[in-house]
Design a protein around this motif. Structure first.
Motif, PDB file in Angstrom:
ATOM      1  N   PRO A 122     -42.167 -26.907 -29.356  1.00  0.00           N
ATOM      2  CA  PRO A 122     -42.211 -28.127 -30.157  1.00  0.00           C
ATOM      3  C   PRO A 122     -42.642 -27.817 -31.595  1.00  0.00           C
ATOM      4  CG  PRO A 122     -44.111 -28.012 -28.714  1.00  0.00           C
ATOM      5  CD  PRO A 122     -43.244 -26.841 -28.350  1.00  0.00           C
ATOM      6  N   SER A 123     -42.533 -28.832 -32.442  1.00  0.00           N
ATOM      7  CA  SER A 123     -42.918 -28.646 -33.846  1.00  0.00           C
ATOM      8  C   SER A 123     -44.428 -28.555 -33.976  1.00  0.00           C
ATOM      9  CB  SER A 123     -42.367 -29.798 -34.695  1.00  0.00           C
ATOM     10  OG  SER A 123     -42.889 -31.038 -34.227  1.00  0.00           O
ATOM     11  N   ASN A 124     -44.837 -27.894 -35.076  1.00  0.00           N
ATOM     12  CA  ASN A 124     -46.241 -27.820 -35.489  1.00  0.00           C
ATOM     13  C   ASN A 124     -47.146 -27.086 -34.503  1.00  0.00           C
ATOM     14  OD1 ASN A 124     -45.677 -29.355 -37.860  1.00  0.00           O
ATOM     15  ND2 ASN A 124     -45.742 -31.235 -36.618  1.00  0.00           N
ATOM     16  N   VAL A 125     -46.584 -26.151 -33.744  1.00  0.00           N
ATOM     17  CA  VAL A 125     -47.436 -25.313 -32.888  1.00  0.00           C
ATOM     18  C   VAL A 125     -47.592 -23.915 -33.494  1.00  0.00           C
ATOM     19  CG1 VAL A 125     -46.882 -26.602 -30.796  1.00  0.00           C
ATOM     20  CG2 VAL A 125     -45.505 -24.591 -31.422  1.00  0.00           C
ATOM     21  N   LEU A 126     -46.681 -23.558 -34.412  1.00  0.00           N
ATOM     22  CA  LEU A 126     -46.776 -22.269 -35.081  1.00  0.00           C
ATOM     23  C   LEU A 126     -47.337 -22.465 -36.486  1.00  0.00           C
ATOM     24  CD1 LEU A 126     -43.352 -20.634 -34.106  1.00  0.00           C
ATOM     25  CD2 LEU A 126     -45.522 -20.597 -32.858  1.00  0.00           C
ATOM     26  N   ARG A 127     -48.020 -21.445 -37.000  1.00  0.00           N
ATOM     27  CA  ARG A 127     -48.625 -21.513 -38.323  1.00  0.00           C
ATOM     28  C   ARG A 127     -47.806 -20.675 -39.306  1.00  0.00           C
ATOM     29  NH1 ARG A 127     -54.685 -19.809 -37.407  1.00  0.00           N
ATOM     30  NH2 ARG A 127     -54.564 -19.691 -39.696  1.00  0.00           N
ATOM     31  N   PRO A 128     -47.482 -21.258 -40.465  1.00  0.00           N
ATOM     32  CA  PRO A 128     -46.699 -20.496 -41.456  1.00  0.00           C
ATOM     33  C   PRO A 128     -47.439 -19.222 -41.875  1.00  0.00           C
ATOM     34  CG  PRO A 128     -46.781 -22.823 -42.034  1.00  0.00           C
ATOM     35  CD  PRO A 128     -47.760 -22.637 -40.923  1.00  0.00           C
ATOM     36  N   GLY A 129     -46.656 -18.199 -42.132  1.00  0.00           N
ATOM     37  CA  GLY A 129     -47.224 -16.929 -42.560  1.00  0.00           C
ATOM     38  C   GLY A 129     -47.513 -15.979 -41.418  1.00  0.00           C
ATOM     39  N   PHE A 130     -47.233 -16.382 -40.173  1.00  0.00           N
ATOM     40  CA  PHE A 130     -47.490 -15.521 -39.025  1.00  0.00           C
ATOM     41  C   PHE A 130     -46.195 -15.219 -38.284  1.00  0.00           C
ATOM     42  CE2 PHE A 130     -51.575 -17.407 -39.880  1.00  0.00           C
ATOM     43  CZ  PHE A 130     -52.493 -16.408 -39.599  1.00  0.00           C
ATOM     44  N   THR A 131     -46.164 -14.056 -37.663  1.00  0.00           N
ATOM     45  CA  THR A 131     -45.046 -13.663 -36.808  1.00  0.00           C
ATOM     46  C   THR A 131     -45.543 -13.610 -35.366  1.00  0.00           C
ATOM     47  OG1 THR A 131     -43.980 -12.381 -38.562  1.00  0.00           O
ATOM     48  CG2 THR A 131     -43.358 -11.861 -36.298  1.00  0.00           C
ATOM     49  N   TYR A 132     -44.815 -14.301 -34.491  1.00  0.00           N
ATOM     50  CA  TYR A 132     -45.200 -14.405 -33.078  1.00  0.00           C
ATOM     51  C   TYR A 132     -44.200 -13.605 -32.244  1.00  0.00           C
ATOM     52  CZ  TYR A 132     -48.010 -18.263 -34.851  1.00  0.00           C
ATOM     53  OH  TYR A 132     -48.918 -19.022 -35.552  1.00  0.00           O
ATOM     54  N   VAL A 133     -44.703 -12.610 -31.533  1.00  0.00           N
ATOM     55  CA  VAL A 133     -43.857 -11.817 -30.642  1.00  0.00           C
ATOM     56  C   VAL A 133     -44.000 -12.407 -29.246  1.00  0.00           C
ATOM     57  CG1 VAL A 133     -43.377  -9.538 -29.705  1.00  0.00           C
ATOM     58  CG2 VAL A 133     -44.212  -9.767 -32.065  1.00  0.00           C
ATOM     59  N   LEU A 134     -42.905 -13.014 -28.760  1.00  0.00           N
ATOM     60  CA  LEU A 134     -42.897 -13.661 -27.442  1.00  0.00           C
ATOM     61  C   LEU A 134     -42.130 -12.792 -26.463  1.00  0.00           C
ATOM     62  CD1 LEU A 134     -42.189 -17.354 -28.546  1.00  0.00           C
ATOM     63  CD2 LEU A 134     -44.388 -16.188 -28.301  1.00  0.00           C
ATOM     64  N   LYS A 135     -42.626 -12.774 -25.255  1.00  0.00           N
ATOM     65  CA  LYS A 135     -42.044 -11.918 -24.215  1.00  0.00           C
ATOM     66  C   LYS A 135     -41.627 -12.764 -23.024  1.00  0.00           C
ATOM     67  CE  LYS A 135     -43.333  -8.013 -21.217  1.00  0.00           C
ATOM     68  NZ  LYS A 135     -44.406  -7.046 -20.876  1.00  0.00           N
ATOM     69  N   VAL A 136     -40.432 -12.489 -22.494  1.00  0.00           N
ATOM     70  CA  VAL A 136     -39.982 -13.132 -21.261  1.00  0.00           C
ATOM     71  C   VAL A 136     -39.858 -12.056 -20.188  1.00  0.00           C
ATOM     72  CG1 VAL A 136     -37.541 -12.948 -21.900  1.00  0.00           C
ATOM     73  CG2 VAL A 136     -38.257 -14.631 -20.188  1.00  0.00           C
ATOM     74  N   THR A 137     -40.392 -12.346 -19.040  1.00  0.00           N
ATOM     75  CA  THR A 137     -40.379 -11.397 -17.925  1.00  0.00           C
ATOM     76  C   THR A 137     -39.609 -12.026 -16.769  1.00  0.00           C
ATOM     77  OG1 THR A 137     -42.516 -10.506 -18.578  1.00  0.00           O
ATOM     78  CG2 THR A 137     -41.777 -10.031 -16.341  1.00  0.00           C
TER      79      THR A 137
END
Length: 624
Positions: free
Chosen positions: A579-594
């Motif tokens: 959803p919107s507004n859960v991530l913060r600008p200026g950051f990179t999020y590495v997401l993993k699916v298993t």
């Protein structure tokens, strides 16, 4: 005592009574000659000043001047008889000595003519025993004189027109005719006032065809033009002209209405210059490059052209060689050309165009020329340049469509399955086939063997979007980073990479659909979707696979660590909703699916994606 010669009356008286015969008449004559008090005179040369070295005089070339000396005594009294001999020494480069003749009443005269203009030194001195010349004999007052001889008036018969422009010039280009200005004695007689006296006229004849005029020896339309500017320098006079029509002209130069007949140029009559005006250089391509999208080629010229005498769109074969036109479209007539303005050509490519960066446009000769030039008032216009010929190299655009490389492969692979590196999802081809170059980063124990197997599958024209490697070539426990560089025909490229680990078991192979890295804004909701492929050696049911999404890393890290909670409804499915507004600008999020096999949880696979959260742009708002 009396120092001034002349007749005097002397009265003598004693006791107030004059003596007999008083007054007496007494004539006082001059003393012996004293040269430094003797004076000089000039009939045609004028005194103009005085310097520390003597008097300054000036005259004109060819004017005879009587040089005279009046002998005087030490008191300045003129002597009435011949008592000395006087000479004149005139020096410019080599001294010339002349003797003055006695005239009368103590005067000595010499008539002298100087024809060469320039600066002279003039000595007037008395010759006597014991002196050898002007430097050690006694000189008269003011000697040595500084004499400036100026040129006489212009003699038309001695003037000449010369220079390259009396032979040849270029149409619509300013050309210079030089005039040698001389007096009757060959002296340079140029003066600033002569700017208004000289004039130049060019005359020719023409005939009209297709609305334009061209030189015709037997034409019935006269073409006449005047000089456009006069410059006066120490060396002479220069007159500029600009002939708009190529061809043969007669050139006439006059001074105050009198023709200067002499010339060192090509003639078409008795001493009359007859220059030939040649065609100007053709327009030259300043830039030739593909449009940013790759669907057009733009050619800009350094000068305005005649637009190939077209109006609106036209078949490119009018302007370009047929071999080039064949590369502009797979279908005959599928391409078109149009001049957007007189200096910009737009070539629109058709379907199946194969022309490339660094190919050459080959011009049809004698078609594209400079825009015709018109005489003032647009009464006559002339085609005045050569036609363009040769080639123009096509360059890449300034900001070409950039491809986006996407390489898809499982992040881990077991012993039963080949590794497929797939870049077919890459985009940004600009409408043409892209080229794919696969590679391997150095650092693994057998990277030379793996690289050799990889390169063995790459062949011209490098249009294969995927390659495969047997799992047996990869060593268990090692991680291999594979790369792909995707290049479109505009010579723009992009690189993507993926790391694959060789494992001992045969777990499922997971993929992220789409790029391996994306950029979003915090205000944007988005979805991530995973897909899976089961191993060929799968021993259990092939339809039961459990998915789980997790946060692998947040860059940059913070203290205390940033907490990101994934959506509860979707984090255990193959599609994760953010959803919107859960991530913060200026950051990179590495997401993993298993993905884990339900019947054997030890068999699993995973894939990662990097999500870069960007700052939203500033938005200006007006309150009220």
């Amino acid at each position: 005592s009396v120092s001034v010669a002349g007749r005097y009356t002397l009265s003598v008286a004693i006791g107030g009574r004059p003596l007999r015969r008083s007054p007496y008449t007494i004539d006082v004559t001059g003393d012996a000659i004293f040269v430094p008090q003797s004076t000089a005179g000039f009939s045609a040369w004028a005194m103009v000043g005085e310097s520390a070295d003597g008097f300054m005089i000036a005259g004109s070339a060819g004017d005879p001047s009587v040089v005279s000396v009046q002998s005087r005594d030490s008191y300045g009294n003129p002597l009435a008889t011949q008592v000395a001999s006087f000479s004149m020494q005139l020096t410019q480069r080599i001294p010339t000595v002349r003797t003055l003749a006695y005239s009368n009443n103590g005067q000595y005269e010499l008539t002298h003519v100087i024809t060469a203009a320039g600066a002279y030194t003039l000595h007037l001195y008395a010759t006597s025993t014991g002196c050898a010349g002007a430097d050690d004999c006694s000189n008269v007052i003011g000697s040595p004189f500084s004499l400036e001889v100026l040129p006489a008036e212009i003699d038309i018969a001695n003037c000449r027109a010369y220079g390259a422009a009396t032979y040849f010039s270029v149409a619509n280009v300013e050309s210079e005719v030089n005039i040698l200005v001389r007096d009757a004695y060959g002296n340079n007689a140029v003066r600033p006032k002569h700017r208004e006296g000289f004039a130049l006229t060019l005359s020719s004849q023409a005939s009209q065809s297709n609305g334009l005029y061209a030189f015709d020896l037997f034409g019935n339309t006269p073409v006449t033009l005047e000089g456009i500017g006069t410059k006066v320098t120490e060396d002479g006079v220069t007159i500029l002209y600009k002939a708009l029509m190529p061809g043969r002209y007669e050139l006439t130069v006059t001074f105050n209405g009198t023709v200067i007949g002499g010339t060192s140029g090509r003639t078409c009559g008795l001493q009359k210059p007859c220059p030939y005006v040649g065609n100007a250089n053709p327009p030259a391509p300043a830039t030739t490059q593909f449009s940013n999208s790759g669907g057009r080629i733009y050619v800009s010229f350094d000068k305005s052209t005649n637009s190939a005498n077209t109006s609106g769109a036209f078949d490119c074969s009018l302007l370009l060689h047929e071999d080039v036109v064949a590369l502009l479209s797979e279908v005959p007539g599928g391409s078109s050309c149009v001049f957007l303005n007189h200096a910009l050509l737009d070539i629109s490519l058709g379907f199946g165009a194969t022309i490339q960066v660094n190919d050459d446009l080959v011009w049809r000769p004698n078609v594209l020329k400079l825009k015709p030039v018109c005489a003032p008032g647009a009464s006559m216009c002339f085609d005045y340049s050569e036609g363009i010929k040769g080639t123009a190299r096509i360059n890449r655009p300034d900001s070409p469509v950039a491809p986006v490389a996407i390489i898809k492969a499982p992040t881990s692979i077991g012993p039963c399955d080949d590794l497929v590196l797939d870049a077919s999802s890459s985009y940004g081809s600009a409408g043409r086939q892209m080229r794919y170059f696969f590679g391997l980063e150095a650092g693994t124990s057998n990277d030379k063997q793996v690289r050799s197997a990889l390169f063995g599958q790459l062949h011209l024209p490098y249009d294969a979007s995927s390659v495969s490697l047997p799992s047996s070539i990869l060593r268990v426990g090692e991680s291999y980073t594979f790369l792909v560089r995707v290049t479109n025909f505009l010579d723009a490229s992009s690189i993507d990479s993926i790391t694959v680990t060789r494992r001992a078991d045969n777990g499922p192979m997971l993929f992220i659909e789409g790029p391996n890295a994306i950029s979003v804004r915090s205000s944007q909701p988005f979805r991530l979707r995973a897909s899976a492929s089961l191993s060929l050696c799968n021993a259990g049911p092939n339809d039961v696979l459990d998915f789980a999404w997790s946060v692998e890393q947040i860059i940059p890290s913070e203290q205390p660590p940033q907490v990101l909670t994934l959506n509860e409804q979707t984090r255990d499915t193959r599609t994760l909703y953010m959803p919107s507004n859960v991530l913060r600008p200026g950051f990179t999020y590495v997401l993993k699916v298993t993905g884990t096999m339900a019947w054997n949880t030890s068999h699993s696979g995973s894939a990662t994606i990097a999500v870069n959260c960007e700052y939203a742009p500033l938005v200006a708002r007006i309150e009220g």
